[in-house]
Design a protein around this motif. Structure first.
Motif, PDB file in Angstrom:
ATOM      1  N   TYR A   1      -1.617  53.335  45.329  1.00  0.00           N
ATOM      2  CA  TYR A   1      -2.195  53.003  46.632  1.00  0.00           C
ATOM      3  C   TYR A   1      -1.829  54.060  47.670  1.00  0.00           C
ATOM      4  CZ  TYR A   1      -4.082  48.300  45.794  1.00  0.00           C
ATOM      5  OH  TYR A   1      -4.843  47.246  45.394  1.00  0.00           O
ATOM      6  N   ILE A   2      -0.570  54.484  47.649  1.00  0.00           N
ATOM      7  CA  ILE A   2      -0.135  55.472  48.645  1.00  0.00           C
ATOM      8  C   ILE A   2      -0.856  56.793  48.427  1.00  0.00           C
ATOM      9  CG2 ILE A   2       1.830  56.889  49.382  1.00  0.00           C
ATOM     10  CD1 ILE A   2       3.546  54.368  49.167  1.00  0.00           C
TER      11      ILE A   2
ATOM     12  N   GLY B   1      -4.243  56.414  49.882  1.00  0.00           N
ATOM     13  CA  GLY B   1      -4.316  56.287  51.334  1.00  0.00           C
ATOM     14  C   GLY B   1      -4.420  54.875  51.845  1.00  0.00           C
ATOM     15  N   ARG B   2      -3.987  53.919  51.064  1.00  0.00           N
ATOM     16  CA  ARG B   2      -4.023  52.540  51.509  1.00  0.00           C
ATOM     17  C   ARG B   2      -3.039  52.321  52.654  1.00  0.00           C
ATOM     18  NH1 ARG B   2      -5.643  46.960  49.523  1.00  0.00           N
ATOM     19  NH2 ARG B   2      -5.290  46.052  51.572  1.00  0.00           N
ATOM     20  N   ASP B   3      -3.519  51.654  53.682  1.00  0.00           N
ATOM     21  CA  ASP B   3      -2.652  51.308  54.803  1.00  0.00           C
ATOM     22  C   ASP B   3      -1.680  50.227  54.314  1.00  0.00           C
ATOM     23  OD1 ASP B   3      -1.740  51.529  57.305  1.00  0.00           O
ATOM     24  OD2 ASP B   3      -3.376  50.470  58.274  1.00  0.00           O
TER      25      ASP B   3
END
Lengths: 255, 496
Positions: A52-53, A56-58
């Motif tokens: 996810y990081i 670009g997941r918030d």
């Protein structure tokens, strides 16, 4: 291009209050161009968070470390720009978009990425032609294009739909987050073949999986074991087989 | 993590306005003096060279209105309207019953060109006039209403040959006086509500459609309403009569310049469908919504109602409501004829400080009457949106059926969506179903789309269009495309 994807000492925590804080505790990983790497590890070790990081997941906060992707500071980019520069994430649980036609969604995605890459957009006819070809290789029914994105799809259909998107978007780095989970052997082979078909000196993949079975079809260059937010061990394909036989316990203890 | 965003702070963005229809046309305008009284009504009636009965009707309506109070039950708040501070009539000066486009003030023609409204018949027929993209628009007859008067009505000859009357209502009052007198106010009585009474007293222009027995109207009809003059209310009146076995599809569009002041628009639309007749009435309402701080915008108080008088008649309302500071509107169907069908498909988008209280009424009177209501509400910014609907089944409406579905989509956490359904069934055999959902655009959905390369705004547009699909597919093809674009534009700046 040795520094295709470089993750150095990446630490991250979840943003939401009251939640368990540190999820990544110094992940360092290099994936050279053209290689397929696998991350294995017990549940809750931070594998999905890492994916996810990277995409670009918030909701996560990177507290230290950095990531470069094709020479760029990946963490400073918007998710859509990461996609345009070639990063693709196949979701563990693909998201449903009610009322959104799958073909329309796919074409919008393909054209958004093409636009950002300075390529000409595909018209509906050219796109459909291409999409149908890919559908055939994935043994998917053509009617999947007419349905709403992932709505009412079986688990297997959802995963195949991810592979369909991946193939059409032509990424240079594909991250597959347990794309094989819950799949029968045939579907698993379709997923593996989907990745194999993209393999080239310009394509790398980071595959998160629990299953040695997948690795029978998708032979990795490197295997990494992740626990408690760190990569504790790396090796060749034989490491995956060893884990398959002995479980994670002996490795975790050694860490 | 930098450069990413979530629905939580979507609302914060105070972008510039994206209302691209907000220009003003500089044109000499004749105004009636401000205020509302008998003299003004006599003046309007005189300007329009109306028969005596029409003047009398208006004067009676004024009396009715004066005895009424502005309704307060809707979930909207707005500063008081000064009814004596408005002009009730405004017309471009050069306009004097133009016979063809050549007689129309070029400035007006440029305005419609800028708005993308096709007025040149020959060009359209020859396929010269093209819409954006590669497809050609099939011909649509247009009645263009500018402030208080109709500027031009296209394709009248073609329609005449088919027996269809399509003209400004002020002309119909003169030329088809008997028809107008018979039907005007027969669906929406003068005293139905405060705004219908006001409209009946002062209505200025609008469209009149008459489709005779057995005729399928050969093309789409449309009216394009434009408010231009300052401090002026627009009070349009539309009357559509479709005889036995005939059918028509009609579309209305509306825009207005961007202004700091609020402007009043109070329309009345009446539809009459005889045995086996069918009317499809579509609206793309895009009045100026006001700026991001709620300054300016149109107050839109509209009464729309259709009467399914004959057996197996059908009236279908489709609306895409993206504009106006205040929307107060409940297009309804009176299902009198046996087996008649009423439909209401609605998309209401509110953003910034907009408020919408909209829905429908389905009154089941006849046996085996059926109605379908699908309402999609999208709220963003600090806006408030309410679906208010009534399904009433009268004792004699055996076998009546209704299906209602109300879905609300919230963008951000400072907006509100409300659903107020009223159901009154007085017949044991009637079946009434109601479904309602409320959801937010999830971060999962946004992230999924963005991971595939779409920008946040593209993602929201896509998800919203998906959410509205059931309604969009009810619109005539060309307009569905426009409506989709409009949805996207209306929500621009709703993400940070």
């Amino acid at each position: 291009m040795s520094s295709f994807l470089e993750i150095s000492n990446l630490c991250a925590q979840i943003k939401a209050e009251g939640q368990e804080k540190h999820i990544l505790r110094g992940v360092t990983l290099n994936i050279p161009a053209g290689e397929v790497h696998v991350i294995m590890g017990p549940n809750g070790s931070g594998k999905t968070t890492l994916s996810y990081i990277l995409a670009g997941r918030d909701a996560y906060e990177v507290t230290s470390g950095h990531v470069t992707f094709r020479g760029q500071d990946l963490l400073a980019m918007k998710p859509e720009n990461r996609a345009a520069s070639g990063l693709f994430l196949a979701f563990q649980n693909p998201i449903e978009l009610p009322g959104v036609n799958n073909a329309h969604f796919l074409r919008m995605a393909v054209n958004a990425v093409r636009r950002q890459r300075g390529q000409e957009e595909l018209d509906a006819v050219a796109f459909l032609k291409q999409a149908r070809k890919v559908l055939e290789t994935l043994s998917m029914a053509p009617d999947v294009l007419k349905r709403a994105v992932n709505v009412g799809f079986s688990g297997g259909e959802k995963k195949r739909n991810e592979v369909l998107q991946m193939t059409l978007l032509q990424p240079s780095l594909a991250i597959l987050d347990e794309t094989d989970s819950g799949l029968d052997v045939d579907a698993m082979r379709v997923v593996a073949e989907g990745v194999n078909r993209l393999r080239s000196p310009k394509f790398s993949a980071l595959v998160i999986t629990h299953h040695q079975k997948l690795l029978d079809y998708l032979v990795p260059d490197r295997v990494h074991v992740m626990t408690k937010g760190q990569i504790i061990l790396s090796g060749g394909p034989e490491l995956a087989r060893e884990i398959d036989q002995k479980g994670y316990a002996p490795f975790v203890k050694g860490a | 993590m930098s450069e990413t965003s979530s629905p939580h702070h979507i609302v914060e963005n105070i972008g510039q306005s994206h209302y691209k229809w907000g220009f003003e046309t500089t044109i000499e305008t004749d105004f009636a003096p401000k205020g509302l009284n008998e003299d003004i009504i006599r003046l309007i009636s005189h300007r329009k060279e109306e028969p005596d009965w029409m003047l009398q009707w208006r004067l009676d309506a004024l009396k009715t209105w004066q005895a009424m109070r502005e309704p307060t039950w809707a979930k909207i708040t707005y500063s008081p309207i000064d009814y004596q501070g408005l002009h009730y009539y405004a017309a471009p000066r050069r306009q004097s019953n133009p016979k063809s486009l050549d007689d129309v003030d070029p400035e007006l023609l440029r305005t419609y060109e800028k708005l993308g409204i096709p007025l040149h018949e020959q060009k359209i027929l020859a396929g010269v006039e093209e819409v954006e993209g590669d497809s050609q628009r099939s011909p649509v007859a247009v009645d263009a209403v500018f402030d208080s008067v109709s500027v031009v009505t296209t394709f009248r000859k073609t329609l005449q040959e088919a027996g269809v009357i399509f003209c400004p209502i002020s002309e119909a009052v003169r030329e088809h006086s008997d028809l107008v007198q018979r039907y005007l106010g027969s669906v929406v009585p003068v005293g139905d509500n405060f705004f219908s009474a006001l409209n009946s007293a002062v209505f200025t222009d609008g469209s009149f459609v008459y489709v005779p027995k057995g005729v399928i109207c050969p093309m789409e009809l449309s009216t394009y309403f434009r408010i231009n003059a300052r401090n002026t209310g627009q009070f349009e009146r539309t009357l559509i009569i479709v005889e036995e076995g005939a059918s028509v599809s009609y579309l209305e569009g509306c825009t207005a310049p961007m202004r700091d002041e609020n402007q009043l628009h109070a329309a009345v639309v009446e539809l009459v469908a005889m045995e086996g007749a069918s009317i499809k009435y579509s609206t793309v309402q895009n009045w100026y919504p006001g700026d991001e701080n709620g300054r300016g915008g149109i107050y839109n108080f509209v009464t729309k109602r259709g009467a399914c008088r004959g057996a197996r008649s059908r009236i279908s309302w489709t609306q895409v409501e993206t504009g106006s500071a205040i929307t107060w509107k409940y297009p309804s169907c009176i299902l009198q004829g046996e087996g008649s069908v009423g439909e209401f498909y609605s998309i209401a988008v509110t953003h910034n400080c907009q408020q919408a209280d909209t829905g429908t009424k389905m009154i089941h009177i006849g046996n085996n009457t059926r109605s379908t209501i699908i309402a999609k509400t999208i709220s963003a910014g600090r806006s408030e949106s309410t679906y208010r609907g009534l399904v009433r089944v009268l004792p004699k409406a055996s076998g009546a059926r209704n299906f209602t579905q109300c879905d609300s989509l919230l963008i951000g956490d400072k907006c509100g969506a409300h659903t107020v359904p009223y159901v009154e069934s007085r017949n044991m055999t009637a079946k009434v179903e109601h479904e309602a959902t409320t959801c937010k655009i999830s971060e999962d959905q946004l992230f999924y789309c963005r991971q595939r390369g779409l920008s946040e705004e593209e993602a929201i547009g896509l998800i919203v269009n998906g959410f509205c699909r059931d309604v969009l597919k009810e619109l005539p093809m060309e307009f569905a495309v426009e409506a989709q674009k409009l949805l996207q534009i209306s929500l621009e700046g709703s993400v940070g």
